[in-house]
Design a protein around this motif. Structure first.
Motif: not given
Length: 407
Positions: A217-229
């Motif tokens: 689940v922690a991989e959902l909060f990587r910077p590369s994903v969060l910046i798209v969000v």
């Protein structure tokens, strides 16, 4: 390329695309329908804005969790339950607003609408990406995904333009509560059909026999994903602030009902340009596309500082349409590419939730500012939203360079 696209059409089936398109309409009608009904029946723009925000809050709290549940237990089960739950909540909300129910109950019902919202668009993206990755040849797969994201984003653009327009027609022609009743019927029938479509059995081969993902689940909060969000949240903010401030602009000119028609200028251009993204050359890097097209969006929105007629507004909206569609396609393509293994539906639902949350917040805040301060102040907010999208694009580019340097 033609062969891979034909394969996708054969794998999903032509009826799938019709069902998926209609099934996403209720989602686009929710925020505007709720706002319209509350303002018409309760006579309070403030309560209407708060209720719209409650819908967004419900989506923010439960949308990603529902996406994770779809990843874990299958879209068929989750969407079937949501179709019934959301259709029921839309009817309950309509009855609550028309009755003598306390405002708190209206807000709670609005939260329930957002919490049970079946996010067909992101789940459709996840479903199609799963089919492409698991069943199609690797050669041309990337371009097929880009073309699919382009189609899906164009469909979203058309729905987010037609949805508010349909709300206006039903509210004016029948009754303020009619849009939500129609949305409830569409949810039960078409979201139910989307849930039961054979393509719902498409489960990523990356999932184990128990449906668990190999990624944490922690991989959902990587910077590369969060910046798209964050970037796509800015797009949602832009949608909400632009439509609401445009309504205020046209209301000052005695024609608030024409706001939807002007908004369509941006939506149609955006949809056309979104489809064109699939034909951009590969050397036009995806991170660069985000920066370039969001810069066009920001430049077009800055024209709002000087518009003084519907004609000038149309020009500004047309320019913004050139930027918004390709930006949205780019963000969803990045979301698909950066999804942790086996968590595509979760990431796509995070992005879909960000759009509706941004739209809700943008509509509520802009309505308050427009009423209390004036239209000129409200027209500044789409510029701020476009700036969020642009800065997120720059941050994405910086993160990409850092990753390449590290490698």
């Amino acid at each position: 390329m033609t062969q891979t696209r034909t394969s996708l059409l054969r794998e999903a089936g032509l009826p799938y695309f019709f069902i998926a398109f209609i099934a996403r309409l209720p989602f686009a009608m929710m925020v505007v329908g709720v706002l319209t009904l509350v303002v018409a029946e309760r006579g309070s723009l403030s309560l209407g804005g708060l209720t719209s925000a409650a819908v967004g809050l419900g989506t923010a709290c439960f949308g990603p969790l529902l996406g994770a549940a779809a990843d874990r237990f299958s879209q068929r089960i989750v969407l079937s339950l949501l179709a019934l739950a959301n259709g029921t909540m839309l009817v309950i909300f309509t009855l609550a607003v028309h009755s003598a129910s306390a405002d708190a109950l209206v807000l709670l019902a609005g939260f329930g609408i957002g919490a049970t919202a079946p996010q067909v668009a992101p789940l459709s993206r996840s479903r199609l990406v799963t089919i492409i990755n698991d069943r199609m040849p690797e050669l041309g797969r990337s371009r097929t995904i880009s073309g699919t994201m382009a189609y899906e984003s164009a469909a979203d653009e058309m729905v987010f333009v037609f949805g508010p327009f349909l709300v206006g027609v039903l509210a004016a022609g029948i009754a303020p509560g009619a849009p939500l009743i129609v949305a409830a019927a569409l949810t039960i029938v078409f979201v139910g059909a989307f849930a039961l479509h054979p393509s719902a059995r498409a489960v990523s081969q990356e999932r184990d026999a128990d449906g668990r993902a190999p990624s944490s689940v922690a991989e959902l909060f990587r910077p590369s994903v969060l910046i798209v969000v964050i970037g796509i949240l800015g797009v949602g903010l832009f949608f909400g602030t632009m439509l609401t401030s445009l309504t205020a602009f046209m209301a000052d000119r005695g024609a608030p009902e024409e706001a939807g028609l002007l908004y369509g200028v941006m939506g149609v251009g955006s949809a056309v340009l979104a489809l064109g993204v699939a034909w951009l050359p590969a050397r036009f890097a995806i991170s660069a596309r985000w920066i370039v097209f969001s810069a066009i969006l920001l430049g077009g929105s800055c024209l709002l500082l000087s518009v003084d007629s519907p004609g000038m507004m149309m020009v500004a909206l047309a320019i913004m349409g050139v930027g918004i569609g390709p930006t949205l396609v780019t963000q969803y393509s990045l979301g698909a590419a950066r999804s942790p293994r086996g968590r595509s539906a979760t990431v796509m639902t995070m992005l879909g939730s960000a759009v509706i949350v941004g739209q809700s917040i943008g509509s509520a805040v802009t309505g308050e500012i427009g009423e209390r301060i004036g239209t000129d102040a409200a027209l500044i907010l789409p510029i701020a939203a476009a700036l969020v999208v642009f800065l997120a694009g720059l941050a994405n580019g910086i993160l990409g360079r850092r990753r390449r340097t590290t490698r």
